[in-house]
Design a protein around this motif. Structure first.
Motif, mmCIF file in Angstrom:
data_model
loop_
_atom_site.group_PDB
_atom_site.id
_atom_site.type_symbol
_atom_site.label_atom_id
_atom_site.label_comp_id
_atom_site.label_asym_id
_atom_site.label_seq_id
_atom_site.Cartn_x
_atom_site.Cartn_y
_atom_site.Cartn_z
ATOM 1 N N HIS A 126 0.928 -1.052 0.027
ATOM 2 C CA HIS A 126 -0.048 0.093 -0.082
ATOM 3 C C HIS A 126 1.102 1.345 -0.074
ATOM 4 O O HIS A 126 0.773 2.206 0.852
ATOM 5 C CB HIS A 126 -0.871 -0.092 1.290
ATOM 6 C CG HIS A 126 -1.822 -1.118 1.239
ATOM 7 N ND1 HIS A 126 -2.816 -1.690 0.434
ATOM 8 C CD2 HIS A 126 -1.847 -2.260 1.966
ATOM 9 C CE1 HIS A 126 -3.459 -2.576 0.578
ATOM 10 N NE2 HIS A 126 -3.026 -3.241 1.672
ATOM 11 N N LEU A 127 1.747 1.202 -0.690
ATOM 12 C CA LEU A 127 2.945 2.583 -1.040
ATOM 13 C C LEU A 127 2.369 3.509 -1.660
ATOM 14 O O LEU A 127 1.371 3.293 -2.817
ATOM 15 C CB LEU A 127 4.088 1.747 -1.533
ATOM 16 C CG LEU A 127 5.085 0.890 -0.753
ATOM 17 C CD1 LEU A 127 5.966 0.319 -1.769
ATOM 18 C CD2 LEU A 127 5.188 1.387 0.383
ATOM 19 N N PRO A 128 2.449 4.863 -1.433
ATOM 20 C CA PRO A 128 1.786 6.016 -2.129
ATOM 21 C C PRO A 128 2.686 6.321 -3.493
ATOM 22 O O PRO A 128 2.478 7.299 -4.111
ATOM 23 C CB PRO A 128 1.808 7.091 -1.031
ATOM 24 C CG PRO A 128 3.202 6.455 -0.253
ATOM 25 C CD PRO A 128 3.213 5.249 -0.146
ATOM 26 N N VAL A 129 3.644 5.331 -3.808
ATOM 27 C CA VAL A 129 4.296 5.588 -5.076
ATOM 28 C C VAL A 129 3.846 4.533 -6.054
ATOM 29 O O VAL A 129 3.741 3.574 -5.914
ATOM 30 C CB VAL A 129 5.862 5.287 -4.730
ATOM 31 C CG1 VAL A 129 6.709 5.447 -5.950
ATOM 32 C CG2 VAL A 129 6.341 5.943 -3.340
ATOM 33 N N PRO A 130 4.153 5.239 -7.408
ATOM 34 C CA PRO A 130 3.405 4.118 -8.485
ATOM 35 C C PRO A 130 4.237 3.094 -8.792
ATOM 36 O O PRO A 130 5.427 3.168 -8.568
ATOM 37 C CB PRO A 130 3.435 5.209 -9.737
ATOM 38 C CG PRO A 130 3.450 6.527 -9.315
ATOM 39 C CD PRO A 130 4.070 6.448 -7.729
ATOM 40 N N GLY A 131 3.820 2.040 -9.106
ATOM 41 C CA GLY A 131 4.398 0.712 -9.335
ATOM 42 C C GLY A 131 5.644 0.836 -10.191
ATOM 43 O O GLY A 131 6.644 0.514 -10.073
ATOM 44 N N PRO A 132 5.329 1.765 -11.523
ATOM 45 C CA PRO A 132 6.383 1.876 -12.426
ATOM 46 C C PRO A 132 7.560 2.571 -11.977
ATOM 47 O O PRO A 132 8.680 2.204 -12.413
ATOM 48 C CB PRO A 132 5.722 2.542 -13.624
ATOM 49 C CG PRO A 132 4.348 2.246 -13.489
ATOM 50 C CD PRO A 132 4.113 2.129 -11.969
ATOM 51 N N VAL A 133 7.434 3.532 -10.932
ATOM 52 C CA VAL A 133 8.421 4.111 -10.251
ATOM 53 C C VAL A 133 9.495 3.125 -9.427
ATOM 54 O O VAL A 133 10.585 3.285 -9.293
ATOM 55 C CB VAL A 133 8.071 5.361 -9.394
ATOM 56 C CG1 VAL A 133 9.156 6.037 -8.909
ATOM 57 C CG2 VAL A 133 7.238 6.450 -10.454
ATOM 58 N N ILE A 134 8.698 2.195 -8.647
ATOM 59 C CA ILE A 134 9.418 1.488 -7.845
ATOM 60 C C ILE A 134 10.084 0.412 -8.754
ATOM 61 O O ILE A 134 11.158 -0.138 -8.584
ATOM 62 C CB ILE A 134 8.368 0.569 -6.906
ATOM 63 C CG1 ILE A 134 7.751 1.632 -5.847
ATOM 64 C CG2 ILE A 134 9.066 -0.512 -6.212
ATOM 65 C CD1 ILE A 134 6.550 1.153 -5.088
ATOM 66 N N GLY A 135 9.460 0.058 -9.911
ATOM 67 C CA GLY A 135 10.232 -1.053 -10.752
ATOM 68 C C GLY A 135 11.482 -0.273 -11.523
ATOM 69 O O GLY A 135 12.440 -0.775 -11.684
ATOM 70 N N MET A 136 11.392 0.993 -11.545
ATOM 71 C CA MET A 136 12.593 1.779 -12.283
ATOM 72 C C MET A 136 13.727 1.623 -11.297
ATOM 73 O O MET A 136 14.693 1.455 -11.606
ATOM 74 C CB MET A 136 12.411 3.177 -12.481
ATOM 75 C CG MET A 136 13.130 3.861 -13.330
ATOM 76 S SD MET A 136 12.553 5.657 -14.098
ATOM 77 C CE MET A 136 11.455 6.065 -13.078
ATOM 78 N N VAL A 137 13.294 2.115 -9.842
ATOM 79 C CA VAL A 137 14.317 1.746 -8.907
ATOM 80 C C VAL A 137 14.790 0.535 -9.022
ATOM 81 O O VAL A 137 15.913 0.173 -8.614
ATOM 82 C CB VAL A 137 13.816 2.403 -7.736
ATOM 83 C CG1 VAL A 137 14.605 2.069 -6.484
ATOM 84 C CG2 VAL A 137 13.419 3.723 -7.564
#
Length: 117
Positions: A23-34
């Motif tokens: 339930h993170l407030p960050v979009p999934g694609p941004v996390i995927g980029m990291v």
């Protein structure tokens, strides 16, 4: 080339799964980029070039980036009546968010330059 596309999609999927599961407030694609960044650092080290296939796929996607904005443009046209009804709050949010982002970036740059200097 297929492996490079698969790598990008797996990182995006992992980011989406993490964002939804935690339930993170960050979009999934941004996390995927990291995740992709960390994966590249681990596998190839700092200062080394990424694999040529991954670079080629990324360059191809960036060359056609304009096509990825078509669905967003269609959404704006379809919801034009909603935008017209809420133009003031939207304008304030976009304008205020932009000004806050610029101010924050400037302050951060000043702090980092003071730290280096």
């Amino acid at each position: 080339m297929t492996g490079a596309i698969t790598t990008l999609l797996v990182c995006q999927l992992a980011g989406e799964l993490l964002a939804r599961a935690l339930h993170l407030p960050v979009p999934g694609p941004v996390i995927g980029m990291v995740l992709l960044f960390v994966l590249l650092l681990i596998r190839h080290g700092e200062g080394e070039e990424p694999p040529a296939a991954l670079t080629q796929v990324a360059d191809t996607l960036l060359a056609h980036l304009g096509l990825l904005f078509v669905p967003a443009g269609v959404g704006v046209v379809v919801l034009l009546h909603t935008l017209a009804a809420n133009w003031l709050p939207l304008a304030l949010a976009v304008g205020g968010g932009t000004l806050l982002g610029i101010a924050f970036t400037g302050r951060l740059a000043q702090a980092l330059l003071r730290r280096l200097g």
